[in-house]
Design a protein around this motif. Structure first.
Motif, PDB file in Angstrom:
ATOM      1  N   ILE A   2       0.851  -1.184   0.000  1.00  0.00           N
ATOM      2  CA  ILE A   2       0.000   0.000   0.000  1.00  0.00           C
ATOM      3  C   ILE A   2       0.892   1.243   0.000  1.00  0.00           C
ATOM      4  O   ILE A   2       1.834   1.332   0.785  1.00  0.00           O
ATOM      5  N   ILE A   3       0.599   2.181  -0.886  1.00  0.00           N
ATOM      6  CA  ILE A   3       1.240   3.488  -0.860  1.00  0.00           C
ATOM      7  C   ILE A   3       0.253   4.466  -0.229  1.00  0.00           C
ATOM      8  O   ILE A   3      -0.885   4.596  -0.696  1.00  0.00           O
ATOM      9  N   ILE A   4       0.691   5.130   0.828  1.00  0.00           N
ATOM     10  CA  ILE A   4      -0.173   6.094   1.503  1.00  0.00           C
ATOM     11  C   ILE A   4      -0.169   7.389   0.700  1.00  0.00           C
ATOM     12  O   ILE A   4       0.881   7.992   0.477  1.00  0.00           O
ATOM     13  N   GLY A   5      -1.359   7.831   0.316  1.00  0.00           N
ATOM     14  CA  GLY A   5      -1.516   8.973  -0.571  1.00  0.00           C
ATOM     15  C   GLY A   5      -1.894   8.496  -1.958  1.00  0.00           C
ATOM     16  O   GLY A   5      -1.562   7.373  -2.357  1.00  0.00           O
ATOM     17  N   ALA A   6      -2.626   9.335  -2.688  1.00  0.00           N
ATOM     18  CA  ALA A   6      -3.022   8.973  -4.054  1.00  0.00           C
ATOM     19  C   ALA A   6      -2.862  10.151  -5.002  1.00  0.00           C
ATOM     20  O   ALA A   6      -3.509  10.229  -6.040  1.00  0.00           O
ATOM     21  N   SER A   7      -1.990  11.083  -4.636  1.00  0.00           N
ATOM     22  CA  SER A   7      -1.705  12.236  -5.493  1.00  0.00           C
ATOM     23  C   SER A   7      -0.280  12.683  -5.193  1.00  0.00           C
ATOM     24  O   SER A   7       0.406  12.079  -4.360  1.00  0.00           O
ATOM     25  N   GLY A   8       0.175  13.742  -5.872  1.00  0.00           N
ATOM     26  CA  GLY A   8       1.486  14.322  -5.565  1.00  0.00           C
ATOM     27  C   GLY A   8       2.603  13.302  -5.493  1.00  0.00           C
ATOM     28  O   GLY A   8       2.873  12.557  -6.443  1.00  0.00           O
ATOM     29  N   HIS A   9       3.275  13.244  -4.346  1.00  0.00           N
ATOM     30  CA  HIS A   9       4.452  12.390  -4.190  1.00  0.00           C
ATOM     31  C   HIS A   9       4.125  10.912  -4.393  1.00  0.00           C
ATOM     32  O   HIS A   9       4.978  10.149  -4.861  1.00  0.00           O
ATOM     33  N   GLN A  25       0.080  -7.216  -6.032  1.00  0.00           N
ATOM     34  CA  GLN A  25      -1.031  -6.285  -5.871  1.00  0.00           C
ATOM     35  C   GLN A  25      -0.561  -4.994  -5.211  1.00  0.00           C
ATOM     36  O   GLN A  25       0.076  -5.010  -4.161  1.00  0.00           O
ATOM     37  N   LEU A  26      -0.892  -3.875  -5.836  1.00  0.00           N
ATOM     38  CA  LEU A  26      -0.506  -2.557  -5.359  1.00  0.00           C
ATOM     39  C   LEU A  26      -1.760  -1.727  -5.137  1.00  0.00           C
ATOM     40  O   LEU A  26      -2.640  -1.670  -5.989  1.00  0.00           O
ATOM     41  N   TYR A  27      -1.795  -1.074  -3.968  1.00  0.00           N
ATOM     42  CA  TYR A  27      -2.942  -0.252  -3.602  1.00  0.00           C
ATOM     43  C   TYR A  27      -2.453   1.120  -3.160  1.00  0.00           C
ATOM     44  O   TYR A  27      -1.321   1.277  -2.696  1.00  0.00           O
ATOM     45  N   PHE A  28      -3.328   2.096  -3.285  1.00  0.00           N
ATOM     46  CA  PHE A  28      -3.092   3.417  -2.723  1.00  0.00           C
ATOM     47  C   PHE A  28      -4.136   3.666  -1.636  1.00  0.00           C
ATOM     48  O   PHE A  28      -5.228   3.082  -1.657  1.00  0.00           O
ATOM     49  N   PHE A  29      -3.786   4.528  -0.684  1.00  0.00           N
ATOM     50  CA  PHE A  29      -4.715   4.840   0.414  1.00  0.00           C
ATOM     51  C   PHE A  29      -4.849   6.344   0.549  1.00  0.00           C
ATOM     52  O   PHE A  29      -3.850   7.064   0.636  1.00  0.00           O
ATOM     53  N   ASP A  30      -6.086   6.815   0.554  1.00  0.00           N
ATOM     54  CA  ASP A  30      -6.345   8.240   0.755  1.00  0.00           C
ATOM     55  C   ASP A  30      -7.754   8.384   1.327  1.00  0.00           C
ATOM     56  O   ASP A  30      -8.743   8.129   0.636  1.00  0.00           O
ATOM     57  N   GLU A  31      -7.854   8.786   2.588  1.00  0.00           N
ATOM     58  CA  GLU A  31      -9.154   8.961   3.231  1.00  0.00           C
ATOM     59  C   GLU A  31      -9.529  10.436   3.362  1.00  0.00           C
ATOM     60  O   GLU A  31     -10.527  10.767   3.996  1.00  0.00           O
ATOM     61  N   ILE A  32      -8.733  11.314   2.763  1.00  0.00           N
ATOM     62  CA  ILE A  32      -8.936  12.755   2.923  1.00  0.00           C
ATOM     63  C   ILE A  32      -9.379  13.438   1.639  1.00  0.00           C
ATOM     64  O   ILE A  32     -10.325  14.219   1.621  1.00  0.00           O
ATOM     65  N   THR A  33      -8.685  13.169   0.537  1.00  0.00           N
ATOM     66  CA  THR A  33      -8.929  13.895  -0.713  1.00  0.00           C
ATOM     67  C   THR A  33     -10.304  13.568  -1.283  1.00  0.00           C
ATOM     68  O   THR A  33     -10.615  12.382  -1.502  1.00  0.00           O
ATOM     69  N   PRO A  34     -11.129  14.579  -1.538  1.00  0.00           N
ATOM     70  CA  PRO A  34     -12.466  14.308  -2.096  1.00  0.00           C
ATOM     71  C   PRO A  34     -12.408  13.999  -3.591  1.00  0.00           C
ATOM     72  O   PRO A  34     -11.440  14.328  -4.281  1.00  0.00           O
ATOM     73  N   ASN A  35     -13.453  13.354  -4.059  1.00  0.00           N
ATOM     74  CA  ASN A  35     -13.683  13.133  -5.497  1.00  0.00           C
ATOM     75  C   ASN A  35     -12.587  12.313  -6.177  1.00  0.00           C
ATOM     76  O   ASN A  35     -12.337  12.484  -7.376  1.00  0.00           O
ATOM     77  N   LEU A  36     -11.958  11.443  -5.434  1.00  0.00           N
ATOM     78  CA  LEU A  36     -10.999  10.542  -6.066  1.00  0.00           C
ATOM     79  C   LEU A  36     -11.737   9.431  -6.803  1.00  0.00           C
ATOM     80  O   LEU A  36     -12.811   8.996  -6.383  1.00  0.00           O
ATOM     81  N   PRO A  37     -11.147   8.938  -7.886  1.00  0.00           N
ATOM     82  CA  PRO A  37     -11.761   7.787  -8.555  1.00  0.00           C
ATOM     83  C   PRO A  37     -11.553   6.528  -7.716  1.00  0.00           C
ATOM     84  O   PRO A  37     -10.807   6.527  -6.731  1.00  0.00           O
ATOM     85  N   ASP A  38     -12.177   5.447  -8.129  1.00  0.00           N
ATOM     86  CA  ASP A  38     -11.988   4.177  -7.433  1.00  0.00           C
ATOM     87  C   ASP A  38     -10.589   3.616  -7.667  1.00  0.00           C
ATOM     88  O   ASP A  38     -10.065   2.879  -6.828  1.00  0.00           O
ATOM     89  N   LYS A  39     -10.008   3.961  -8.824  1.00  0.00           N
ATOM     90  CA  LYS A  39      -8.679   3.455  -9.160  1.00  0.00           C
ATOM     91  C   LYS A  39      -7.805   4.584  -9.680  1.00  0.00           C
ATOM     92  O   LYS A  39      -8.271   5.410 -10.481  1.00  0.00           O
ATOM     93  N   LEU A  40      -6.550   4.605  -9.255  1.00  0.00           N
ATOM     94  CA  LEU A  40      -5.594   5.563  -9.783  1.00  0.00           C
ATOM     95  C   LEU A  40      -5.152   5.107 -11.164  1.00  0.00           C
ATOM     96  O   LEU A  40      -4.749   3.943 -11.339  1.00  0.00           O
ATOM     97  N   TYR A  41      -5.241   6.001 -12.134  1.00  0.00           N
ATOM     98  CA  TYR A  41      -4.916   5.688 -13.526  1.00  0.00           C
ATOM     99  C   TYR A  41      -5.744   4.515 -14.054  1.00  0.00           C
ATOM    100  O   TYR A  41      -5.308   3.786 -14.959  1.00  0.00           O
TER     101      TYR A  41
END
Length: 210
Positions: A2-9, A25-41
């Protein structure tokens, strides 16, 4: 992992992950940023709560911190450790790291084209951004952030949670205190006290943080 964060760094970490970590399996975690998609890219699932994290940790406990700011890096690291995670380093294949007397603590990020020579210590969670050079006998504290293109010359000590701005140069044997902030492009010619902000050439104090 899991990579913490789903934007920027976090997006930058994705660019340097070894292929074997992407195949797993690779996952991202972000419980703060609004309007994120279900999957990064449209590829990598974004977890939104700690129950999802706990489920992933039942079969893979590795996590890396995809956040730049030192205090936030520390806070999320402790949170995920408490959830049973294992703080993991991400190091670019293009980084050049000395073979002798180099200490790399867990959870560091070493980005593309970084140069690290011999007798260097990187504390837990330290972030060394792209095209930065760390010369002999440099010590970087826990969760410190060194921005892109910095030149950290021989014998420099950088404290815990310090931030070094993009393109800054720190002259030999200078000590940067815990929580200090060095502005972008600064040339640091004398020690910087803890929790102090310096800017300019030569760097001068503009603020003392509470």
């Amino acid at each position: 992992m899991i990579i913490i964060g789903a934007s920027g760094h976090a997006k930058e970490l994705l660019s340097i992950l070894p292929e074997e970590q992407l195949i797993d399996q690779l996952y991202f975690f972000d419980e703060i940023t609004p309007n994120l998609p279900d999957k990064l890219y449209d590829v990598f699932p974004i977890l939104r709560n700690t129950d999802q994290v706990k489920e992933i940790f039942t079969h893979n406990t590795d996590f890396a911190v995809g956040i730049g700011r030192p205090q936030q890096r520390y806070q999320v690291s402790q949170k995920f450790k408490n959830l049973g995670g294992t703080l993991t380093s991400v190091i670019a294949a293009t980084a050049s790291i000395g073979q002798y007397d180099v200490t790399l603590e867990p959870g560091i990020n070493i980005m593309s084209h970084v140069i690290i020579t011999n007798s260097v210590i990187l504390g837990e969670g330290a972030l060394i951004n792209a095209r930065t050079s760390l010369h002999h006998d440099v010590s970087v504290g826990q969760y410190a952030e060194i921005s892109p293109g910095c030149n950290i010359t021989g014998g420099v000590t950088i404290g815990n949670f310090a931030t070094i701005g993009a393109g800054a140069t720190i002259l030999p044997k200078i000590k940067i205190g815990d929580g200090a902030i060095v502005g972008a492009g600064a040339v640091v010619t004398k020690d910087v006290a803890a929790n102090t902000v310096v800017i300019g050439t030569p760097a001068r104090v503009i603020k003392v943080l509470e």
